[in-house]
Design a protein around this motif. Structure first.
Motif, PDB file in Angstrom:
ATOM      1  N   LYS A  10       0.843  -1.193   0.000  1.00 56.17           N
ATOM      2  CA  LYS A  10       0.000   0.000   0.000  1.00 56.17           C
ATOM      3  C   LYS A  10       0.875   1.240   0.000  1.00 56.17           C
ATOM      4  CE  LYS A  10      -3.697   2.399   2.497  1.00 56.17           C
ATOM      5  NZ  LYS A  10      -4.562   2.404   3.710  1.00 56.17           N
ATOM      6  N   GLU A  11       0.623   2.136  -0.943  1.00 56.96           N
ATOM      7  CA  GLU A  11       1.397   3.369  -1.061  1.00 56.96           C
ATOM      8  C   GLU A  11       0.798   4.478  -0.200  1.00 56.96           C
ATOM      9  OE1 GLU A  11       2.729   2.446  -5.693  1.00 56.96           O
ATOM     10  OE2 GLU A  11       1.230   4.015  -5.264  1.00 56.96           O
ATOM     11  N   VAL A  12       1.676   5.214   0.471  1.00 59.64           N
ATOM     12  CA  VAL A  12       1.268   6.399   1.231  1.00 59.64           C
ATOM     13  C   VAL A  12       1.602   7.609   0.366  1.00 59.64           C
ATOM     14  CG1 VAL A  12       1.570   7.724   3.346  1.00 59.64           C
ATOM     15  CG2 VAL A  12       1.756   5.217   3.400  1.00 59.64           C
ATOM     16  N   ILE A  13       0.586   8.396   0.015  1.00 56.99           N
ATOM     17  CA  ILE A  13       0.724   9.504  -0.929  1.00 56.99           C
ATOM     18  C   ILE A  13       0.589  10.842  -0.214  1.00 56.99           C
ATOM     19  CG2 ILE A  13      -0.115  10.457  -3.118  1.00 56.99           C
ATOM     20  CD1 ILE A  13       0.754   7.571  -3.414  1.00 56.99           C
ATOM     21  N   ASP A  14       1.450  11.815  -0.558  1.00 56.92           N
ATOM     22  CA  ASP A  14       1.318  13.138   0.043  1.00 56.92           C
ATOM     23  C   ASP A  14       0.338  13.995  -0.763  1.00 56.92           C
ATOM     24  OD1 ASP A  14       2.664  14.127  -2.183  1.00 56.92           O
ATOM     25  OD2 ASP A  14       4.522  14.582  -1.116  1.00 56.92           O
ATOM     26  N   ILE A  20       5.390   8.758  -0.564  1.00 57.51           N
ATOM     27  CA  ILE A  20       6.364   9.072   0.481  1.00 57.51           C
ATOM     28  C   ILE A  20       6.695   7.856   1.356  1.00 57.51           C
ATOM     29  CG2 ILE A  20       5.855  11.533   0.568  1.00 57.51           C
ATOM     30  CD1 ILE A  20       4.040  10.947   2.988  1.00 57.51           C
ATOM     31  N   ASP A  21       5.886   6.818   1.247  1.00 60.29           N
ATOM     32  CA  ASP A  21       6.163   5.598   2.007  1.00 60.29           C
ATOM     33  C   ASP A  21       5.370   4.454   1.389  1.00 60.29           C
ATOM     34  OD1 ASP A  21       7.257   3.954   3.909  1.00 60.29           O
ATOM     35  OD2 ASP A  21       6.026   4.687   5.589  1.00 60.29           O
ATOM     36  N   ILE A  22       5.782   3.249   1.701  1.00 64.16           N
ATOM     37  CA  ILE A  22       5.065   2.053   1.248  1.00 64.16           C
ATOM     38  C   ILE A  22       4.896   1.131   2.446  1.00 64.16           C
ATOM     39  CG2 ILE A  22       5.167  -0.012  -0.197  1.00 64.16           C
ATOM     40  CD1 ILE A  22       6.707   1.691  -2.254  1.00 64.16           C
ATOM     41  N   LYS A  23       3.668   0.730   2.695  1.00 60.19           N
ATOM     42  CA  LYS A  23       3.377  -0.202   3.782  1.00 60.19           C
ATOM     43  C   LYS A  23       3.301  -1.618   3.212  1.00 60.19           C
ATOM     44  CE  LYS A  23       2.857   3.203   6.715  1.00 60.19           C
ATOM     45  NZ  LYS A  23       3.895   3.466   7.752  1.00 60.19           N
ATOM     46  N   ILE A  24       4.079  -2.494   3.804  1.00 61.16           N
ATOM     47  CA  ILE A  24       4.140  -3.878   3.348  1.00 61.16           C
ATOM     48  C   ILE A  24       3.443  -4.768   4.365  1.00 61.16           C
ATOM     49  CG2 ILE A  24       5.672  -5.823   2.828  1.00 61.16           C
ATOM     50  CD1 ILE A  24       5.768  -3.628   0.723  1.00 61.16           C
ATOM     51  N   ASN A  25       2.633  -5.709   3.855  1.00 62.51           N
ATOM     52  CA  ASN A  25       1.894  -6.612   4.736  1.00 62.51           C
ATOM     53  C   ASN A  25       1.970  -8.039   4.192  1.00 62.51           C
ATOM     54  OD1 ASN A  25      -0.141  -7.325   6.844  1.00 62.51           O
ATOM     55  ND2 ASN A  25      -1.410  -7.721   5.037  1.00 62.51           N
ATOM     56  N   TYR A  26       2.349  -8.976   5.042  1.00 59.78           N
ATOM     57  CA  TYR A  26       2.343 -10.390   4.642  1.00 59.78           C
ATOM     58  C   TYR A  26       2.339 -11.235   5.908  1.00 59.78           C
ATOM     59  CZ  TYR A  26       7.375  -9.791   5.504  1.00 59.78           C
ATOM     60  OH  TYR A  26       8.594  -9.494   6.063  1.00 59.78           O
ATOM     61  N   ASN A  27       1.897 -12.485   5.779  1.00 63.57           N
ATOM     62  CA  ASN A  27       1.904 -13.368   6.943  1.00 63.57           C
ATOM     63  C   ASN A  27       3.092 -14.323   6.883  1.00 63.57           C
ATOM     64  OD1 ASN A  27       1.175 -15.578   5.250  1.00 63.57           O
ATOM     65  ND2 ASN A  27      -0.993 -15.053   5.465  1.00 63.57           N
ATOM     66  N   ASP A  28       3.276 -15.078   7.939  1.00 61.96           N
ATOM     67  CA  ASP A  28       4.459 -15.932   8.060  1.00 61.96           C
ATOM     68  C   ASP A  28       4.505 -17.050   7.029  1.00 61.96           C
ATOM     69  OD1 ASP A  28       5.388 -14.441  10.145  1.00 61.96           O
ATOM     70  OD2 ASP A  28       4.771 -15.839  11.726  1.00 61.96           O
ATOM     71  N   SER A  29       3.363 -17.384   6.441  1.00 63.39           N
ATOM     72  CA  SER A  29       3.331 -18.499   5.486  1.00 63.39           C
ATOM     73  C   SER A  29       3.382 -18.031   4.034  1.00 63.39           C
ATOM     74  CB  SER A  29       2.067 -19.341   5.713  1.00 63.39           C
ATOM     75  OG  SER A  29       0.907 -18.567   5.437  1.00 63.39           O
ATOM     76  N   THR A 359      19.286  14.393 -16.875  1.00 60.46           N
ATOM     77  CA  THR A 359      20.500  13.917 -17.525  1.00 60.46           C
ATOM     78  C   THR A 359      21.552  13.531 -16.493  1.00 60.46           C
ATOM     79  OG1 THR A 359      20.080  15.334 -19.428  1.00 60.46           O
ATOM     80  CG2 THR A 359      22.309  14.484 -19.174  1.00 60.46           C
ATOM     81  N   GLY A 360      22.046  12.311 -16.603  1.00 60.00           N
ATOM     82  CA  GLY A 360      23.144  11.864 -15.755  1.00 60.00           C
ATOM     83  C   GLY A 360      22.747  11.293 -14.420  1.00 60.00           C
ATOM     84  N   THR A 361      21.451  11.329 -14.071  1.00 60.97           N
ATOM     85  CA  THR A 361      21.049  10.828 -12.760  1.00 60.97           C
ATOM     86  C   THR A 361      20.474   9.422 -12.853  1.00 60.97           C
ATOM     87  OG1 THR A 361      19.677  11.234 -10.817  1.00 60.97           O
ATOM     88  CG2 THR A 361      18.757  11.845 -12.927  1.00 60.97           C
ATOM     89  N   ILE A 362      20.628   8.656 -11.755  1.00 61.71           N
ATOM     90  CA  ILE A 362      19.986   7.348 -11.674  1.00 61.71           C
ATOM     91  C   ILE A 362      18.637   7.462 -10.967  1.00 61.71           C
ATOM     92  CG2 ILE A 362      22.041   5.892 -11.843  1.00 61.71           C
ATOM     93  CD1 ILE A 362      22.154   5.792  -8.784  1.00 61.71           C
ATOM     94  N   GLY A 363      18.267   8.686 -10.567  1.00 59.68           N
ATOM     95  CA  GLY A 363      16.949   8.910  -9.992  1.00 59.68           C
ATOM     96  C   GLY A 363      16.985   9.226  -8.517  1.00 59.68           C
ATOM     97  N   CYS A 364      15.843   9.027  -7.869  1.00 55.82           N
ATOM     98  CA  CYS A 364      15.688   9.305  -6.438  1.00 55.82           C
ATOM     99  C   CYS A 364      15.470   7.994  -5.682  1.00 55.82           C
ATOM    100  CB  CYS A 364      14.494  10.234  -6.204  1.00 55.82           C
ATOM    101  SG  CYS A 364      14.672  11.866  -6.967  1.00 55.82           S
ATOM    102  N   ALA A 365      15.620   8.044  -4.379  1.00 56.86           N
ATOM    103  CA  ALA A 365      15.486   6.843  -3.561  1.00 56.86           C
ATOM    104  C   ALA A 365      14.085   6.255  -3.674  1.00 56.86           C
ATOM    105  CB  ALA A 365      15.799   7.171  -2.106  1.00 56.86           C
ATOM    106  N   SER A 366      14.005   4.936  -3.758  1.00 53.25           N
ATOM    107  CA  SER A 366      12.715   4.253  -3.687  1.00 53.25           C
ATOM    108  C   SER A 366      12.101   4.497  -2.315  1.00 53.25           C
ATOM    109  CB  SER A 366      12.912   2.748  -3.891  1.00 53.25           C
ATOM    110  OG  SER A 366      11.804   2.016  -3.397  1.00 53.25           O
ATOM    111  N   PRO A 367      10.789   4.717  -2.243  1.00 54.98           N
ATOM    112  CA  PRO A 367      10.151   4.901  -0.936  1.00 54.98           C
ATOM    113  C   PRO A 367      10.202   3.660  -0.056  1.00 54.98           C
ATOM    114  CG  PRO A 367       8.520   4.852  -2.713  1.00 54.98           C
ATOM    115  CD  PRO A 367       9.856   4.920  -3.368  1.00 54.98           C
ATOM    116  N   LEU A 368      10.628   2.532  -0.615  1.00 51.74           N
ATOM    117  CA  LEU A 368      10.824   1.337   0.206  1.00 51.74           C
ATOM    118  C   LEU A 368      12.021   1.489   1.139  1.00 51.74           C
ATOM    119  CD1 LEU A 368      10.341  -1.690  -2.235  1.00 51.74           C
ATOM    120  CD2 LEU A 368       8.912  -1.121  -0.278  1.00 51.74           C
TER     121      LEU A 368
END
Length: 550
Positions: A10-14, A20-29, A359-368
């Protein structure tokens, strides 16, 4: 309709619509093969999952229903060979569609897959099988692969399973698959179990294996959705051998999470025109390839191809030469967006869909990830200064998609986590807007007469010369300066060394960069050494130069 990926991501959007953030959810299996592939097979069995184009031009199409049926049979086949939860299976399968069936089957058993490039030697295979204690090696009968595997497995007790034409007395994949049951009860697995071993191509010593657990696929939802631009029911093509970690990025997890189909082009020899025809014929929507592929593309007559269905193009693995990127955009109207990550991680930095590729950039940090640049004392460097790229855990937890260890080498794992952050050993500069500019590996940075020189900057200038097709800039040992800049250059067709061309290229570079950065040594070559994943190996060039000049 709800998408499967939304159960885990789930993405958190400003207020500006920025993630601006990503919420990750999963169970142990959580197990990708059961919880994603088999779920699609239950809910939409006729949904297209994979399109395979063989080297002979034959097309084979698989639905999610097919992938469940075949992976269940393959899992039962491997069970008959003694593979159980926690066992490992090596895969040397190039781009055969059996790779996707096999890796899903391995996941279903809770076993560990070891995707491996067919370029490795028999000794490489022996070392990997020994370290990973592989129960089975599944290999394709092509390019002497079977003979290398056979040699490597002598006395090991590891089973050789052969895809394709029969090889000597070895067990046939097709014959066992035909006999195998398609009824498989779910095997209990834990999300922190080992799922993948990726052996990295070190320049010395024994190979080291990166361990990813069963949560790893979830990290690639962002890769597919926000970098590749994958859409449900679209067709995505990433150019990568199944043995490369790039295959996990672009030909497996994220794409299927998104409900897209994966295009597999199983060519023997690369021809730019053939791949462009494929993009046209199959109406490929999103495409990712290393810079070398684009270098060949821009030499083609684009007027012969209809690429109107192509929406997004991306690249990673090596810096993209500016002139190549500009030429491709001029020809197609599409912008090549860059990204950065490692075998040890998912996508760390990128120019995401909807963002401008500066030009010349690899981009910005992943919100992960929380990405920073630090100095040799692990302290953050000011904006505009060079530092090492590090990942800082959020809530003191290992970030999703970041590896859990090096197989059999706890000390090395502790070393890369010095100071509680993950050290990539890659250098970059960040500007005020958060864009990263890649410099190179720690070892690739050239130290000459007190100056520090990033090879990619010099390479980019050299690539602008009309005679240059490809190049690698490295440090060459010097008694007076410590090192000088050397350029190894492959010339374009129609150009040759006339005795003056080297000097001409030197002057060309001098006019465009600081004088201390120009290559004092130029060597024209017919090819450049590469790692097993296809990247240019500056380390091998340096090693050869050092050995010849000690």
């Amino acid at each position: 309709m709800a998408y499967i990926y939304q159960d885990y991501y789930k993405e958190v959007i400003d207020e500006n619509g920025k993630i601006i953030d990503i919420k990750i959810n999963y169970n142990d299996s959580f197990n990708f093969a059961y919880d994603v592939i088999d779920r699609y097979a239950k809910e939409e069995p006729q949904k297209l999952a994979l399109v395979h184009r063989s080297a002979e031009g034959e097309d084979t199409r698989f639905t999610f229903g097919d992938m469940k049926h075949l992976s269940d049979k393959a899992a039962n086949m491997l069970k008959e060979l003694g593979v159980r939860r926690g066992d490992s299976v090596m895969l040397l399968m190039k781009r055969r569609y059996e790779y996707w069936i096999s890796i899903l089957a391995i996941h279903k058993l809770g076993a560990v897959a070891i995707p491996t490039s067919h370029m490795v030697s028999a000794e490489d295979i022996r070392q990997r099988v020994s370290l990973a204690k592989a129960k089975v090696v599944i290999c394709v009968n092509s390019d002497q692969i079977c003979s290398k595997v056979e040699e490597a497995l002598v006395g090991s007790g590891t089973i050789q399973l052969v895809v394709g034409d029969k090889y000597k007395d070895k067990i046939s994949f097709d014959e066992l698959m035909e006999k195998a049951s398609n009824k498989l009860e779910r095997v209990s697995t834990h999300v922190e179990d080992d799922m993948l071993y990726y052996f990295t191509s070190g320049t010395s010593g024994e190979p080291k294996a990166v361990i990813h657990d069963f949560s790893y696929p979830i990290a690639h939802i962002f890769t597919a959705k926000n970098w590749h631009g994958v859409k449900e029911d679209g067709l995505h093509l990433t150019v990568a051998d199944s043995g490369w970690a790039k295959s996990a990025w672009g030909k497996l997890y994220g794409q299927w999470f998104m409900g897209a189909a994966i295009m597999v082009y199983d060519y023997e020899q690369f021809y730019a025109g053939d791949m462009l025809k494929l993009l046209e014929k199959e109406k490929i929507r999103s495409f990712c390839a290393p810079p070398t592929i684009y270098k060949y593309f821009v030499l083609e007559d684009f007027g012969k191809y209809d690429l109107n269905n192509l929406r997004y193009v991306t690249t990673a693995g090596e810096p993209m030469p500016k002139e190549i990127a500009k030429r491709f955009t001029d020809l197609t109207g599409l912008t090549i967006r860059e990204g950065f990550g490692q075998t040890e991680t998912a996508l760390q930095i990128c120019t995401a869909v909807g963002e401008e590729q500066l030009t010349g950039t690899i981009g910005c940090a992943s919100p992960l990830y929380k990405v920073e640049l630090v100095d040799e004392d692990n302290k953050p460097v000011p904006v505009g200064e060079e530092g090492e790229i590090v990942l800082i855990p959020k809530d003191d937890k290992r970030p999703i998609g970041v590896f859990k260890g090096y197989l059999g080498d706890e000390e090395l794992y502790k070393e890369v986590w010095t100071g509680g952050v993950y050290h990539t050993k890659d250098k970059a500069i960040m500007d005020e807007s958060g864009h990263f500019y890649f410099i190179g590996r720690n070892d690739d940075v050239i130290k000459s007469s007190g100056y520090r020189i990033g090879p990619s900057e010099v390479e980019d200038i050299i690539m602008r010369h009309p005679a240059v097709f490809e190049c690698a800039v490295t440090a060459f040992p010097s008694k007076n300066r410590g090192a000088v800049v050397k350029a190894s250059i492959i010339l374009k067709e129609g150009y040759s060394d006339n005795g003056r061309l080297g000097k001409e290229i030197q002057e060309f570079v001098k006019e465009r960069v600081a004088i201390y950065k120009y290559p004092r040594i130029i060597k024209f070559v017919s090819n450049l050494p590469r790692t097993s994943s296809g990247k240019i190996s500056r380390a091998k060039i340096r090693q050869a130069d050092y050995q010849n000049n000690v």
